[in-house]
Write an enzyme that holds these catalytic residues in place. Sequence first.
Site, mmCIF file in Angstrom:
data_model
loop_
_atom_site.group_PDB
_atom_site.id
_atom_site.type_symbol
_atom_site.label_atom_id
_atom_site.label_comp_id
_atom_site.label_asym_id
_atom_site.label_seq_id
_atom_site.Cartn_x
_atom_site.Cartn_y
_atom_site.Cartn_z
ATOM 1 C CE LYS A 189 -9.107 -5.328 -1.182
ATOM 2 N NZ LYS A 189 -8.642 -4.706 0.040
HETATM 3 C C1 LIG Z 1 -7.488 -4.549 1.101
HETATM 4 C C2 LIG Z 1 -7.722 -4.847 2.537
HETATM 5 C C3 LIG Z 1 -7.525 -3.883 3.538
HETATM 6 C C4 LIG Z 1 -6.856 -2.568 3.274
HETATM 7 O O1 LIG Z 1 -7.487 -1.818 2.317
HETATM 8 P P1 LIG Z 1 -6.782 -0.457 1.815
HETATM 9 O O2 LIG Z 1 -7.918 0.300 1.206
HETATM 10 O O3 LIG Z 1 -5.758 -0.886 0.802
HETATM 11 O O4 LIG Z 1 -6.181 0.200 2.969
HETATM 12 C C5 LIG Z 1 -7.885 -4.176 4.833
HETATM 13 N N1 LIG Z 1 -8.390 -5.377 5.149
HETATM 14 C C6 LIG Z 1 -8.565 -6.348 4.231
HETATM 15 C C7 LIG Z 1 -9.162 -7.644 4.653
HETATM 16 C C8 LIG Z 1 -8.207 -6.119 2.899
HETATM 17 O O5 LIG Z 1 -8.331 -7.087 1.993
#
Ligand SMILES: *Cc1c(COP(=O)(O)O)cnc(C)c1O
Length: 381
Positions: A189
């Site tokens: 991210k």
């Molecule tokens: C990555 C992601 C999540 C989940 O994130 P985590 O921190 O891995 O639980 C939820 N929604 C979207 C749109 C994502 O891309």
Amino acid sequence: MGLQHGGSRVNFLPFHRPTISRRHVQAVAEAVRSGWLTSAGKVLEFEAAFAKRVGAKHGVAVNSCTAALHLALIAKGVGPEDEVITSPVTFASAVNVIEHVGAKPVFVDVFRDDLTINCCRVKDAVTRRTKAIVATHFAGWPAHVAELEDAADGVPIIWDAAHGIEVEWCGWKSGEFGGTTAYSFYATKNITTGEGGMLTTDDGALAERARLLRLHGMTKGAWDRYGPSGYKHWDIVEPGWKYNLGDVQAALGLAQLADMDAWLKKRVALDREYRKLLSGIVPCLTGNQPDTKAAHHLFVVFVPKRDLVMDFMQRMGVGVGVHFRAVHLLEYYLKKYKLAGTLPVSEGASDRVLSLPLYPLMTLKDVRRVVDVLLAALTLV
Ligand SMILES: *Cc1c(COP(=O)(O)O)cnc(C)c1O
């Protein structure tokens, strides 16, 4: 996930590589040396700095965005017999948590251009049982905030800002759209703590409840129990979860947060280069709302024979991703809700979306190489 696979292969451009500077390593080392490894002062610092950056009153650090979404649903009182509206163009865990609380996910199709939830369809999907709407700022393009709030007609919106910490909508920052917002600090991210997440809200009572539930439902955290003021008994108010973020990760998050805006500028430049080179050749995902700022988390193109293009690119040394295969077509959801064929825009995107590498460690030359390989793939497959 194998996201860093190929990192050791000569000349392989991975789909993602997090930027970890000496300063970040230093911050983590200090946190480790401090002797406080679980949630304490660094978490409080990270929560305050993050909430301030996104314009929210309260930040509740958790160990994933999935946990933040889960706690948001519980805090909003969503349970069995309830319905939660969402789009299938999201990560599956955002829908899994609706199942976890016993509610029914109601899938609504997305807009063709930015793949965010179609607010006109939301209006038709709202029933007496609708308890929440989960809306994703897909790829970093903000959802259609005002129209969605209109369509929601008072139903609380939970914003999934896993792709969109930096989004702005008519001057409002991502934590200022009202309701509850969930963020991710997963390895790929815009900023990362390895694994981690945050729930933000202006609602003090909701933040308190989320704080309680993220650590077993316990009245006192470790800092209160073992900190300088001496041992204190704790109680369990309700059975919660083990969703807290540790201080080492919070230290990394704080250090990353300081670079977030500079990294966005880099991704904007890379994005611009992609668009220049692909213009008129390959359709690229683009938000089209005036007076908004995108977070440029992903660079998504639409291609025919996507899986063949993907394999070819990987073999040619370019890592790619898929965001997302529509959730209602994944085995569990397909069998349970039998919605295949009912959400044409999401299903069309599901087979054609391809995410190209987009991260601050890349150069414009890397972008040109990705485009060359993509164009070769498109003529050969
Ligand atoms: C990555 C992601 C999540 C989940 O994130 P985590 O921190 O891995 O639980 C939820 N929604 C979207 C749109 C994502 O891309």
